[in-house]
Design a protein around this motif. Structure first.
Motif, PDB file in Angstrom:
ATOM      1  N   SER A  29       9.332  15.123 161.175  1.00  0.00           N
ATOM      2  CA  SER A  29      10.793  15.171 161.328  1.00  0.00           C
ATOM      3  C   SER A  29      11.314  16.573 161.642  1.00  0.00           C
ATOM      4  CB  SER A  29      11.470  14.644 160.059  1.00  0.00           C
ATOM      5  OG  SER A  29      11.285  15.545 158.995  1.00  0.00           O
ATOM      6  N   ARG A  66      10.792   4.297 161.790  1.00  0.00           N
ATOM      7  CA  ARG A  66      12.110   4.267 162.442  1.00  0.00           C
ATOM      8  C   ARG A  66      12.042   3.340 163.649  1.00  0.00           C
ATOM      9  NH1 ARG A  66      15.816   8.343 160.853  1.00  0.00           N
ATOM     10  NH2 ARG A  66      14.785   9.649 159.312  1.00  0.00           N
ATOM     11  N   ARG A 124       3.572  12.143 159.326  1.00  0.00           N
ATOM     12  CA  ARG A 124       2.546  12.732 158.454  1.00  0.00           C
ATOM     13  C   ARG A 124       2.704  12.157 157.050  1.00  0.00           C
ATOM     14  NH1 ARG A 124       5.286  18.771 157.528  1.00  0.00           N
ATOM     15  NH2 ARG A 124       7.406  17.961 157.335  1.00  0.00           N
TER      16      ARG A 124
END
Ligand code: NDP
Length: 283
Positions: A189, A210, A165
């Motif tokens: 997260s 990531r 987001r």
């Protein structure tokens, strides 16, 4: 084995469309022009700015790069933006990010005239994403949508699960893809058991930052996977999706490089042309 969502092929078509549109503006006596402000010498930003110049000029768009040293005062950057806001020959203004420490991104991006804000970061353009009005929207979320649509994927009625987001990709994408009548789930997260959500996706979009975090067991067989991530790894870049594993279960998957990122510069140039119309230009 999944088929590729081929960003390079889509970008080629898109670039041709933008090139033709530029030629039409020129026939009408309007020379589309993009101005880029680069403050400091962040190596990636220098490369991005130069690559925009190459693409713009290759398409017949005028381009001007304003480089300013990293110790430039915020007030001096604002002055430069103001000059470009008032320059009728400039149709798009882009500020390369990140800005040096001590300079407020919000102050700088809010200073760009909204109808020249080709990066779509101005609060007014952000508001237009929510209200559905015509505005200038950021290229990376737009790329995710264009890549799907131009590859023949129907978005309406599909369950889109977004991972991320962030301000650049995930957050604007929520409302941009909602316009296409997707059912949208947003993960981040703090989402517990991420896989339980991602496995429900008809279309899974990763915008996390990531490397290879979306694994095969997080994807429903037959799902469509769009990878907006760009992560530097030894020897190159990779996405947020573990491409090797996920391609075994997905029906369509975008590679990195060669996927979402391939479209962004062309979409930025398309925003310059949209800017001309928003500034009152007619063809
Ligand atoms: P941000 O860093 O702003 O946001 C990252 C998001 O990922 C946050 O919402 C964060 O959650 C979430 N996140 C982080 N770790 C996890 C986790 N373990 N599980 C679930 N969610 C997690 O990212 P940006 O929006 O700036 O960029 C996203 C990606 O897109 C990056 O890889 C970036 O490099 C790439 N990018 C690609 C471009 C292109 O041209 N293809 C252009 C711009 C960006 P929380 O909000 O809770 O912190």
């Amino acid at each position: 084995m999944a088929q590729l969502l081929d960003g390079k092929a889509v970008a080629k078509v898109l670039k041709e469309e933008v090139r033709e549109e530029i030629a039409k503006w020129k026939e009408k006596g309007v020379q589309p022009k993009l101005a880029v402000i680069l403050v400091g010498d962040d190596p990636a930003s220098v490369v991005y700015a130069r690559s925009k110049q190459k693409v713009a000029e290759g398409m017949g768009m005028a381009f001007e790069l304003f480089t300013m040293p990293s110790d430039t005062l915020e007030a001096d950057i604002l002055k430069q933006i103001n000059l470009l806001n008032n320059d009728k020959d400039v149709h798009g203004i882009m500020i390369e990010l990140p800005l040096p420490k001590g300079i407020s991104k919000n102050v700088i991006t809010s200073a760009v005239q909204p109808n020249k804000d080709v990066d779509g970061g101005h609060p007014i353009n952000r508001g237009y994403i929510l209200s559905g009005e015509e505005g200038l929207f950021p290229a990376t979320p737009e790329s995710c949508i264009e890549l799907l649509l131009r590859s023949g994927v129907e978005i309406a009625g599909k369950h889109v699960v977004l991972v991320g987001r962030g301000e650049t990709v995930g957050k604007p994408l929520v409302f941009m893809i909602l316009k296409y009548n997707a059912t949208v789930t947003i993960c981040h997260s703090k989402t517990p058991d991420l896989g339980a959500f991602t496995r429900q996706a008809d279309i899974l979009i990763a915008a996390v930052g990531r490397a290879k975090m979306i694994k095969k067991d997080m994807v429903r067989p037959g799902a469509i996977v769009v990878d907006a991530g760009i992560n530097e790894i030894p020897g190159g870049i990779c996405g947020d999706v573990d491409f090797e594993g996920v391609q075994e279960v997905a029906s369509l998957i975008s590679p990195v490089p060669g996927g979402v990122g391939s479209l962004t510069t062309a979409l930025l140039m398309r925003n310059v042309l949209k800017g001309i119309v928003l500034q009152g230009g007619t063809r």
